[in-house]
Scaffold this active site. Structure first.
Site, PDB file in Angstrom:
ATOM      1  N   ARG A 104      38.350  38.464  33.030  1.00  0.00           N
ATOM      2  CA  ARG A 104      39.507  39.417  32.866  1.00  0.00           C
ATOM      3  C   ARG A 104      40.564  39.113  31.834  1.00  0.00           C
ATOM      4  NH1 ARG A 104      42.431  42.903  37.551  1.00  0.00           N
ATOM      5  NH2 ARG A 104      43.668  41.222  37.355  1.00  0.00           N
ATOM      6  N   THR A 108      44.361  43.202  28.554  1.00  0.00           N
ATOM      7  CA  THR A 108      43.765  44.562  28.581  1.00  0.00           C
ATOM      8  C   THR A 108      43.284  44.674  29.901  1.00  0.00           C
ATOM      9  OG1 THR A 108      41.588  43.395  28.014  1.00  0.00           O
ATOM     10  CG2 THR A 108      42.844  44.178  26.242  1.00  0.00           C
ATOM     11  N   ASP A 201      45.092  35.193  43.111  1.00  0.00           N
ATOM     12  CA  ASP A 201      43.818  34.963  42.130  1.00  0.00           C
ATOM     13  C   ASP A 201      42.904  34.190  42.841  1.00  0.00           C
ATOM     14  OD1 ASP A 201      43.791  34.697  38.884  1.00  0.00           O
ATOM     15  OD2 ASP A 201      42.128  33.693  40.277  1.00  0.00           O
ATOM     16  N   ASP A 204      41.598  30.738  41.231  1.00  0.00           N
ATOM     17  CA  ASP A 204      42.633  29.973  41.308  1.00  0.00           C
ATOM     18  C   ASP A 204      42.821  29.050  42.644  1.00  0.00           C
ATOM     19  OD1 ASP A 204      43.249  29.998  38.251  1.00  0.00           O
ATOM     20  OD2 ASP A 204      44.944  31.176  38.691  1.00  0.00           O
TER      21      ASP A 204
HETATM   22  C1  PRP Z   1      38.491  37.976  39.233  1.00  0.00           C
HETATM   23  C2  PRP Z   1      37.815  38.250  40.228  1.00  0.00           C
HETATM   24  C3  PRP Z   1      36.888  39.262  39.568  1.00  0.00           C
HETATM   25  C4  PRP Z   1      37.989  39.973  38.813  1.00  0.00           C
HETATM   26  C5  PRP Z   1      38.301  41.314  39.494  1.00  0.00           C
HETATM   27  O1  PRP Z   1      38.314  36.876  38.222  1.00  0.00           O
HETATM   28  O2  PRP Z   1      36.905  37.139  40.821  1.00  0.00           O
HETATM   29  O3  PRP Z   1      35.784  38.816  38.852  1.00  0.00           O
HETATM   30  O4  PRP Z   1      38.956  39.327  38.651  1.00  0.00           O
HETATM   31  O5  PRP Z   1      39.188  42.011  38.818  1.00  0.00           O
HETATM   32  P1  PRP Z   1      38.596  43.316  38.066  1.00  0.00           P
HETATM   33  O6  PRP Z   1      38.006  44.146  39.256  1.00  0.00           O
HETATM   34  O7  PRP Z   1      39.766  44.285  37.685  1.00  0.00           O
HETATM   35  O8  PRP Z   1      37.636  43.450  37.098  1.00  0.00           O
HETATM   36  P2  PRP Z   1      39.089  36.342  36.866  1.00  0.00           P
HETATM   37  O9  PRP Z   1      38.813  37.288  35.802  1.00  0.00           O
HETATM   38  O10 PRP Z   1      40.284  36.068  37.367  1.00  0.00           O
HETATM   39  O11 PRP Z   1      38.143  35.352  36.536  1.00  0.00           O
HETATM   40  P3  PRP Z   1      37.824  33.939  37.342  1.00  0.00           P
HETATM   41  O12 PRP Z   1      36.842  34.094  38.737  1.00  0.00           O
HETATM   42  O13 PRP Z   1      37.096  32.998  36.396  1.00  0.00           O
HETATM   43  O14 PRP Z   1      39.205  33.199  37.963  1.00  0.00           O
HETATM   44  N1  URA Z   2      41.416  39.099  40.571  1.00  0.00           N
HETATM   45  C1  URA Z   2      41.805  38.204  41.595  1.00  0.00           C
HETATM   46  O1  URA Z   2      41.574  37.221  41.649  1.00  0.00           O
HETATM   47  N2  URA Z   2      42.989  38.937  42.331  1.00  0.00           N
HETATM   48  C2  URA Z   2      43.271  40.000  42.142  1.00  0.00           C
HETATM   49  O2  URA Z   2      44.175  40.537  43.220  1.00  0.00           O
HETATM   50  C3  URA Z   2      42.703  40.860  41.273  1.00  0.00           C
HETATM   51  C4  URA Z   2      41.655  40.406  40.346  1.00  0.00           C
END
Ligand code: PRP
Ligand code: URA
Length: 210
Positions: A104, A108, A201, A204
């Protein structure tokens, strides 16, 4: 509108409270995410059809029920979905796994694709998309779009640990045929798109990257 299943089993709620806690480190966090996903799989697979076969017990012939030739693919959204996928695979070991890489954009909040590898026979498989967090719903909705564009024709279920009301509404609006399974629907999204209270997150915390 697509159905939303809130899974409130005490074991799931208990483990969810532990992973929400800021003091839970990556090892325990990963183990619990995997366990919760395994427990959720029990509900997600509740509608699998059964067929009757004949077996021989040590004592007698008997009619017994087995799952009826269902072809499944589990599709984690990278990276946070990976650990959930392992948890669900424990109960459905014959499933194939597809991967969709999305992150994400922090400014944006829109999903950016960086990887996609799916089973060749995607069109023949019922799909279970997994990601711990359903925040704006942008990532899950984009992942479901990819699956449809690449030939998915059978059922698609989305399994998340924690959702924001906004994310659930988005999936219901953009993919009304998709059944959504969640362990909690939290209060709201903050200005950075984080679920409140949420768990921070997920990626993370799973992989210790912050
Ligand atoms: C997080 C989570 C989802 C997304 C949710 O991933 O695991 O994929 O955010 O957010 P949304 O519903 O607003 O799209 P992230 O983009 O942080 O990537 P990662 O899994 O690589 O940490
Ligand atoms: N992605 C995450 O990992 N946590 C949140 O709360 C939102 C998006």
């Amino acid at each position: 509108m697509g159905s939303v299943h809130l899974i409130e089993h005490p074991l799931i709620q208990h483990k969810l409270s532990i992973i929400r806690d800021v003091g839970t480190g990556p090892k325990e966090f990963r183990e619990l995410v995997e366990e919760i996903a395994t427990l959720m799989a029990y509900e997600v697979t509740r509608d699998f059809p059964l067929e009757e076969i004949e077996i021989q017990t040590p004592i007698a012939k008997a009619k017994a029920k087995v799952i009826s030739g269902k072809k499944i693919a589990i599709v984690p959204i990278l990276r946070a979905g990976l650990v959930m996928a392992d948890g669900i695979m424990k109960l459905i070991p014959a499933a194939k796994m597809g991967h969709i890489g999305l992150y994400r954009d922090p400014n944006t909040l829109r999903p950016v694709e960086y990887y996609c590898k799916l089973p060749n026979d995607l069109q023949d498989r019922d799909l279970i998309v997994v990601d711990p967090m359903l925040a704006t719903g942008g990532s899950a909705s984009a992942a479901i779009d990819f699956l449809k564009k690449r030939g998915a024709t059978k059922t698609i279920k989305l399994v998340c640990l924690i959702a924001a009301p906004e994310g659930v509404a988005r999936i219901q609006q953009e993919h009304p045929e998709v059944e959504v399974f969640v362990a909690a629907i939290d209060d709201y999204l903050d200005n950075h798109g984080y679920i409140i209270p949420g768990l921070g997150d997920a990626g993370d915390r799973l992989f210790g990257t912050k």
